[in-house]
Each structure stands twice: as structure tokens, then as C-alpha cells.
Design a protein around this motif. Structure first.
Motif, PDB file in Angstrom:
ATOM      1  N   CYS A 231       0.815  -1.222   0.000  1.00  0.00           N
ATOM      2  CA  CYS A 231       0.000   0.000   0.000  1.00  0.00           C
ATOM      3  C   CYS A 231       0.844   1.266   0.000  1.00  0.00           C
ATOM      4  CB  CYS A 231      -0.960   0.002   1.187  1.00  0.00           C
ATOM      5  SG  CYS A 231      -0.191  -0.335   2.778  1.00  0.00           S
ATOM      6  N   LEU A 232       2.163   1.153  -0.116  1.00  0.00           N
ATOM      7  CA  LEU A 232       3.036   2.319  -0.186  1.00  0.00           C
ATOM      8  C   LEU A 232       3.402   2.588  -1.640  1.00  0.00           C
ATOM      9  CD1 LEU A 232       5.352   1.646   2.887  1.00  0.00           C
ATOM     10  CD2 LEU A 232       3.472   3.278   2.718  1.00  0.00           C
ATOM     11  N   GLY A 233       2.785   3.615  -2.210  1.00  0.00           N
ATOM     12  CA  GLY A 233       3.006   3.928  -3.617  1.00  0.00           C
ATOM     13  C   GLY A 233       2.302   2.972  -4.556  1.00  0.00           C
ATOM     14  N   ALA A 234       1.524   2.031  -4.021  1.00  0.00           N
ATOM     15  CA  ALA A 234       0.808   1.040  -4.828  1.00  0.00           C
ATOM     16  C   ALA A 234      -0.436   0.602  -4.061  1.00  0.00           C
ATOM     17  CB  ALA A 234       1.705  -0.153  -5.142  1.00  0.00           C
ATOM     18  N   GLU A 235      -1.266  -0.238  -4.690  1.00  0.00           N
ATOM     19  CA  GLU A 235      -2.526  -0.657  -4.071  1.00  0.00           C
ATOM     20  C   GLU A 235      -2.841  -2.078  -4.510  1.00  0.00           C
ATOM     21  OE1 GLU A 235      -5.378   2.207  -5.360  1.00  0.00           O
ATOM     22  OE2 GLU A 235      -4.364   3.901  -4.442  1.00  0.00           O
ATOM     23  N   THR A 236      -2.179  -3.078  -3.899  1.00  0.00           N
ATOM     24  CA  THR A 236      -2.417  -4.467  -4.280  1.00  0.00           C
ATOM     25  C   THR A 236      -2.467  -5.354  -3.047  1.00  0.00           C
ATOM     26  OG1 THR A 236      -0.048  -4.952  -4.520  1.00  0.00           O
ATOM     27  CG2 THR A 236      -1.219  -4.169  -6.477  1.00  0.00           C
ATOM     28  N   ALA A 237      -3.255  -6.401  -3.146  1.00  0.00           N
ATOM     29  CA  ALA A 237      -3.306  -7.436  -2.110  1.00  0.00           C
ATOM     30  C   ALA A 237      -3.263  -8.783  -2.820  1.00  0.00           C
ATOM     31  CB  ALA A 237      -4.570  -7.308  -1.265  1.00  0.00           C
ATOM     32  N   VAL A 238      -2.311  -9.629  -2.432  1.00  0.00           N
ATOM     33  CA  VAL A 238      -2.065 -10.892  -3.131  1.00  0.00           C
ATOM     34  C   VAL A 238      -2.024 -12.027  -2.113  1.00  0.00           C
ATOM     35  CG1 VAL A 238      -0.418 -12.165  -4.559  1.00  0.00           C
ATOM     36  CG2 VAL A 238      -0.764  -9.723  -4.945  1.00  0.00           C
ATOM     37  N   ARG A 239      -2.607 -13.176  -2.474  1.00  0.00           N
ATOM     38  CA  ARG A 239      -2.509 -14.377  -1.637  1.00  0.00           C
ATOM     39  C   ARG A 239      -2.138 -15.546  -2.533  1.00  0.00           C
ATOM     40  NH1 ARG A 239      -7.367 -15.974   2.212  1.00  0.00           N
ATOM     41  NH2 ARG A 239      -6.011 -15.411   3.955  1.00  0.00           N
ATOM     42  N   ASP A 240      -1.084 -16.250  -2.154  1.00  0.00           N
ATOM     43  CA  ASP A 240      -0.597 -17.399  -2.927  1.00  0.00           C
ATOM     44  C   ASP A 240      -0.379 -17.031  -4.396  1.00  0.00           C
ATOM     45  OD1 ASP A 240      -0.664 -19.025  -0.674  1.00  0.00           O
ATOM     46  OD2 ASP A 240      -2.741 -19.617  -1.017  1.00  0.00           O
ATOM     47  N   GLY A 241       0.126 -15.819  -4.618  1.00  0.00           N
ATOM     48  CA  GLY A 241       0.427 -15.367  -5.967  1.00  0.00           C
ATOM     49  C   GLY A 241      -0.763 -14.895  -6.769  1.00  0.00           C
ATOM     50  N   VAL A 242      -1.960 -14.917  -6.178  1.00  0.00           N
ATOM     51  CA  VAL A 242      -3.183 -14.524  -6.898  1.00  0.00           C
ATOM     52  C   VAL A 242      -3.711 -13.221  -6.300  1.00  0.00           C
ATOM     53  CG1 VAL A 242      -5.533 -15.187  -7.516  1.00  0.00           C
ATOM     54  CG2 VAL A 242      -3.746 -16.935  -7.339  1.00  0.00           C
ATOM     55  N   PRO A 243      -3.903 -12.175  -7.126  1.00  0.00           N
ATOM     56  CA  PRO A 243      -4.442 -10.913  -6.595  1.00  0.00           C
ATOM     57  C   PRO A 243      -5.860 -11.097  -6.056  1.00  0.00           C
ATOM     58  CG  PRO A 243      -3.466 -10.596  -8.773  1.00  0.00           C
ATOM     59  CD  PRO A 243      -3.561 -12.075  -8.553  1.00  0.00           C
ATOM     60  N   LEU A 244      -6.148 -10.484  -4.911  1.00  0.00           N
ATOM     61  CA  LEU A 244      -7.503 -10.479  -4.379  1.00  0.00           C
ATOM     62  C   LEU A 244      -8.315  -9.418  -5.108  1.00  0.00           C
ATOM     63  CD1 LEU A 244      -6.875 -10.728  -0.520  1.00  0.00           C
ATOM     64  CD2 LEU A 244      -7.301 -12.563  -2.151  1.00  0.00           C
ATOM     65  N   LEU A 245      -9.543  -9.748  -5.460  1.00  0.00           N
ATOM     66  CA  LEU A 245     -10.400  -8.818  -6.195  1.00  0.00           C
ATOM     67  C   LEU A 245     -11.078  -7.885  -5.200  1.00  0.00           C
ATOM     68  CD1 LEU A 245     -11.928 -11.297  -8.802  1.00  0.00           C
ATOM     69  CD2 LEU A 245      -9.947  -9.774  -9.042  1.00  0.00           C
ATOM     70  N   LEU A 246     -10.372  -6.819  -4.846  1.00  0.00           N
ATOM     71  CA  LEU A 246     -10.880  -5.851  -3.876  1.00  0.00           C
ATOM     72  C   LEU A 246     -11.041  -4.494  -4.527  1.00  0.00           C
ATOM     73  CD1 LEU A 246      -8.638  -6.728  -0.789  1.00  0.00           C
ATOM     74  CD2 LEU A 246     -10.965  -7.510  -1.249  1.00  0.00           C
ATOM     75  N   ARG A 247     -12.161  -3.853  -4.239  1.00  0.00           N
ATOM     76  CA  ARG A 247     -12.366  -2.484  -4.698  1.00  0.00           C
ATOM     77  C   ARG A 247     -11.525  -1.526  -3.842  1.00  0.00           C
ATOM     78  NH1 ARG A 247     -17.752  -4.568  -5.041  1.00  0.00           N
ATOM     79  NH2 ARG A 247     -18.234  -3.765  -2.958  1.00  0.00           N
ATOM     80  N   PRO A 248     -11.298  -0.296  -4.337  1.00  0.00           N
ATOM     81  CA  PRO A 248     -10.479   0.656  -3.574  1.00  0.00           C
ATOM     82  C   PRO A 248     -10.937   0.828  -2.132  1.00  0.00           C
ATOM     83  CG  PRO A 248     -10.843   1.502  -5.779  1.00  0.00           C
ATOM     84  CD  PRO A 248     -11.670   0.267  -5.669  1.00  0.00           C
ATOM     85  N   ARG A 249     -12.251   0.876  -1.895  1.00  0.00           N
ATOM     86  CA  ARG A 249     -12.747   1.053  -0.535  1.00  0.00           C
ATOM     87  C   ARG A 249     -12.365  -0.125   0.350  1.00  0.00           C
ATOM     88  NH1 ARG A 249     -13.568   5.701   0.845  1.00  0.00           N
ATOM     89  NH2 ARG A 249     -15.344   6.182  -0.513  1.00  0.00           N
ATOM     90  N   GLN A 250     -12.407  -1.329  -0.211  1.00  0.00           N
ATOM     91  CA  GLN A 250     -12.050  -2.511   0.572  1.00  0.00           C
ATOM     92  C   GLN A 250     -10.554  -2.563   0.857  1.00  0.00           C
ATOM     93  OE1 GLN A 250     -13.820  -5.173  -2.211  1.00  0.00           O
ATOM     94  NE2 GLN A 250     -15.839  -4.300  -1.776  1.00  0.00           N
ATOM     95  N   LEU A 251      -9.751  -2.072  -0.088  1.00  0.00           N
ATOM     96  CA  LEU A 251      -8.314  -1.969   0.161  1.00  0.00           C
ATOM     97  C   LEU A 251      -8.033  -0.965   1.277  1.00  0.00           C
ATOM     98  CD1 LEU A 251      -6.764  -2.101  -3.412  1.00  0.00           C
ATOM     99  CD2 LEU A 251      -6.140  -3.584  -1.495  1.00  0.00           C
ATOM    100  N   GLU A 252      -8.806   0.118   1.314  1.00  0.00           N
ATOM    101  CA  GLU A 252      -8.652   1.084   2.403  1.00  0.00           C
ATOM    102  C   GLU A 252      -8.943   0.429   3.743  1.00  0.00           C
ATOM    103  OE1 GLU A 252      -9.931   5.163  -0.023  1.00  0.00           O
ATOM    104  OE2 GLU A 252     -11.390   4.063   1.194  1.00  0.00           O
ATOM    105  N   ILE A 253     -10.029  -0.319   3.805  1.00  0.00           N
ATOM    106  CA  ILE A 253     -10.401  -0.983   5.060  1.00  0.00           C
ATOM    107  C   ILE A 253      -9.334  -1.999   5.459  1.00  0.00           C
ATOM    108  CG2 ILE A 253     -12.096  -2.500   6.149  1.00  0.00           C
ATOM    109  CD1 ILE A 253     -14.224  -1.144   4.348  1.00  0.00           C
ATOM    110  N   LEU A 254      -8.876  -2.795   4.485  1.00  0.00           N
ATOM    111  CA  LEU A 254      -7.840  -3.793   4.776  1.00  0.00           C
ATOM    112  C   LEU A 254      -6.579  -3.114   5.293  1.00  0.00           C
ATOM    113  CD1 LEU A 254      -6.761  -6.682   4.706  1.00  0.00           C
ATOM    114  CD2 LEU A 254      -6.210  -6.346   2.283  1.00  0.00           C
TER     115      LEU A 254
END
Length: 411
Positions: A231-254
Motif C-alpha cells: 500500500c506504499l506507492g501502490a494498491e495491491t493485495a495478493v494471496r498465494d500469488g493470486v491478486p484479491l479482487l478488492l475495490r479501492p474502498r475494501q483496500l482502504e479498510i484492509l
């Protein structure tokens, strides 16, 4: 005599016995006579521990294994996660920090109020810390693991002097087959010692054991790996090499949940995400529900907190700064926190991170820190001036710093 004066007298007696007996034990290697003020299990543990533990060590060693993976695969993860709200409430209300270990004595999960948690972190009473007898000497966790029975250790009954300000209450957690799976511990400062704490620990362990007996399917088989949040300079969440399908608001909450391990009351999290915007409760809850599904249920209810392992570059930076490791902090700090987010809570954390990293750079005596940070802060006059002060007059990098300073002054 009042409870507090009785505790002070007991602590003074134990400190005196520790000062008298531990030096003898280190020399003789056996349990001395005349230790009537101490329980036999404590002195016997002292003797065993002194072969591997320096009583003057300041914190527990760190396990070599990745603690997030161990917690993901632990049979205790889901029953403890189901009780997470209750454990946090008890710990915060009573001024305790609560920990769960595996069968080796490595802490996998903790909760508690911010003050007690920070105090615990100073002795590495935190995920990854090893608290078995060989690693950390006599303590309630090591005794409970060794005996298979509940144990409490008060003040100078601990072998390590850094723990003499603590009292710990602990009980082992047994699986349906009778095997010890780990322990649950509640610890606080010695002056808050209360015999009712042990009853609370026993009751919580009984609840965990009941869940293990009635829900054997909760023992994980193909457990997914931890989430990696960038989340520093980027906006991604990955598990076991697969990106999680999260909207921007959900990334904020995470991100907010990753930065606040103790979690949020629902209204406080809603304010951190939306501020004064008029957003319905159903919209907010829908975002939480989507995130919970994406994390396979890894967000607790009532009080929102993560119950699944999430590693985060922002928390890694904060940890490096706490450890005085400016090199690592600068390497990981690749830009502002969720740069497109306007959520109040994210903006607050973004400023906190920026200020913390910048202050670490200005406090550093190494010019490369100022030069590296100056790449990301072209208009920060103070940082460029700091670089020039630190650089040797013959250092060719002075031209780079001088050029940046000139540009910043013209801006």
C-alpha cells in the motif's frame, strides 16, 4: 494488610531470593537449600534454564520460522478467532495482554490495549517470540507447556530480570486426542496481580477446547497462505500469488485493519473510511462483508479486526523505524500510503508515515539516507541541506545534493 501492600511485600521477598539464589545456581548448577519462599517447580526450572538462558537478556529470541504460516496452519487459529472479540475485550478492560502459542512455545497471536501491547513488544511478547524454557527460562508459558497444567509466575519468580515487572497466568490447550496444541496466556504488570485471572484463563481455554472437540473439521487441511498487502506507492493485495479482487474502498479498510492490530469499533472504522460523508450503514457493512469473504472469513465481527495473517509494507516500515533500522525503512518506503485515497483514516496514517520516515532521515548521520529520501522529496530543502552537511567536501555526491537544493529553493 491491603492487597497492594501484600503484593509489594511478596515482590520484595522474591527479588531478595532471586538475588541470593540465582548466582549460587549459576555456579553450583543445582538447586540450593533454604529456598522456602520459592515454589519447588520454580527453582527446578531455574536450574534447568540457567544452562541456556542468560538472566540478563532483555527480550525473547525470535523463531526462525514464518509465524504467519504457522498461525495459518494451527488448529487453534479458528477457535481463537471466533473468540477474538471476547479476548480483546477482557484484555483491554483488565489491562492485560493475551497471547496464544503453538506447542513449541512460539507466540502466534496476541491482543491487548495499545499501552500493554507496546510494553509486551519490548520483551518480544509478540508473534514470533520464543517462550519455551530453553529460550526464555522460567515463565508461565514454559511451565504450562512442560507440565501440561495451568501455571502462574509472579515478578521475580521469572528467571529473566526483564520480566520481574510482570505477572503471567497461563493454561495449556489440549486437542481432542489429549495432545497439547499450545497455551493461552494472560499477562500484566505485577501490581495488577489478581487470582481471578487464572479462573478467566481456565474458562477461556475450556471454551477453546470445547470448540475443538465439537468442530473437528476446523483443523485446516489446505490452508491458504498469508495475504501480502502493498500500500506504499501502490494498491495491491495478493494471496498465494493470486491478486484479491478488492475495490479501492475494501483496500482502504484492509490497510486500516493491518495498521491497527487491535481493530476498530464499527463506528470508528466507518468514520476512518468515510469521514463526515453521508453513507448508509448497509453500504459500509456490504464493504466489510465483501472483504471478509475475500479473506475467507478473516475479519472478526462486532469489533472489526483481522483474524487471518496479513503482512503489509506499511507495518514493515513502522517496525523498522521502531527498531532504528532506517536502511530497511527507506528501502520499503516506496511512496505515500494508498496515494489515491481520500479516506480520513488513510490520510492520517499517510501523514504519520511520511513524518516518521522523514524524521528518521534527519536524525541519521549517514548521508546516503538523506540522498535516497531526497529522490522522493525533490522540494524538501531541509533534507537536501542535511545531505550537504553530512557529505565530505570531496564527495562527488555533493553536486547531486547541491543541485536538488537549488531546485528546491527556486520552487
Amino acid at each position: 494488610m491491603s492487597h497492594s501492600s501484600d503484593l509489594r511485600r511478596r515482590r520484595a521477598t522474591l527479588e531478595s531470593e532471586w538475588s541470593r539464589l540465582v548466582p549460587q545456581m549459576r555456579t553450583a548448577g543445582s538447586r540450593p537449600s533454604g529456598a522456602a519462599a520459592l515454589r519447588p517447580d520454580v527453582t527446578e526450572s531455574w536450574v534447568r534454564s540457567l544452562s541456556s538462558v542468560d538472566p540478563n537478556r532483555d527480550s525473547a529470541p525470535v523463531s526462525d520460522e514464518e509465524v504467519h504460516h504457522r498461525w495459518s496452519g494451527s488448529p487453534l487459529r479458528r477457535p481463537v478467532g471466533d473468540l477474538a472479540d471476547e479476548l480483546r475485550t477482557i484484555a483491554e478492560d483488565a489491562g492485560f495482554v493475551t497471547a496464544v502459542t503453538d506447542e513449541s512455545g512460539t507466540i502466534l497471536w496476541t491482543c491487548g490495549g495499545r499501552t500493554m501491547r507496546r510494553r509486551a513488544e519490548r520483551v518480544n511478547f509478540a508473534p514470533g517470540g520464543r517462550w519455551d524454557e530453553q529460550a526464555m527460562g522460567t515463565n508461565a508459558l514454559s511451565l504450562a507447556l512442560r507440565t501440561g497444567r495451568p501455571s502462574s509466575v509472579f515478578s521475580a519468580e521469572h528467571l529473566v530480570t526483564a520480566l520481574h515487572g510482570w505477572v503471567c497466568y497461563c493454561a495449556p490447550v489440549h486437542g481432542p486426542d489429549g495432545r497439547v496444541l499450545g497455551v493461552l496466556d494472560m499477562s500484566t504488570t505485577w501490581d495488577r496481580s489478581n487470582p481471578l485471572a487464572m479462573s478467566t484463563v481456565r474458562s477461556l481455554v475450556a471454551t477453546v477446547e470445547a470448540r475443538l472437540r465439537t468442530e473437528p473439521q476446523l483443523v485446516p487441511r489446505d490452508t491458504p497462505g498469508p495475504v501480502r498487502l502493498t500500500c506504499l506507492g501502490a494498491e495491491t493485495a495478493v494471496r498465494d500469488g493470486v491478486p484479491l479482487l478488492l475495490r479501492p474502498r475494501q483496500l482502504e479498510i484492509l490497510t486500516l485493519l493491518a495498521l491497527e492490530p487491535d481493530g476498530y469499533a464499527p463506528e470508528r472504522l466507518r468514520e476512518a473510511v468515510y469521514g463526515d460523508r453521508a453513507v448508509s450503514a448497509s453500504t459500509f457493512k456490504a464493504e466489510i462483508s465483501h472483504l471478509r469473504r475475500a479473506l475467507d472469513g478473516g475479519v472478526s465481527t462486532r469489533r472489526y479486526a483481522l483474524t487471518t495473517p496479513v503482512s503489509c509494507d506499511a507495518t514493515d516500515v513502522l517496525r523498522a523505524l521502531r527498531d532504528g533500522d532506517t536502511d530497511t525503512a527507506l528501502r520499503l518506503y516506496r511512496g505515500p500510503l494508498l496515494p489515491r485515497s481520500q479516506a480520513p483514516g488513510i490520510e492520517e496514517w499517510r501523514t504519520h508515515l511520511e513524518v516518521a520516515v522523514r524524521e528518521a532521515v534527519l536524525a541519521s548521520a549517514r548521508p546516503e539516507h538523506a540522498l535516497r529520501y531526497g529522490e522522493r522529496a525533490p522540494y524538501d530543502v531541509e533534507v537536501h541541506e542535511h545531505a550537504l552537511r553530512l557529505l565530505d567536501p570531496r564527495d562527488t555526491r555533493r553536486a547531486l545534493a547541491a543541485g536538488r537544493l537549488t531546485s528546491a529553493l527556486r520552487h
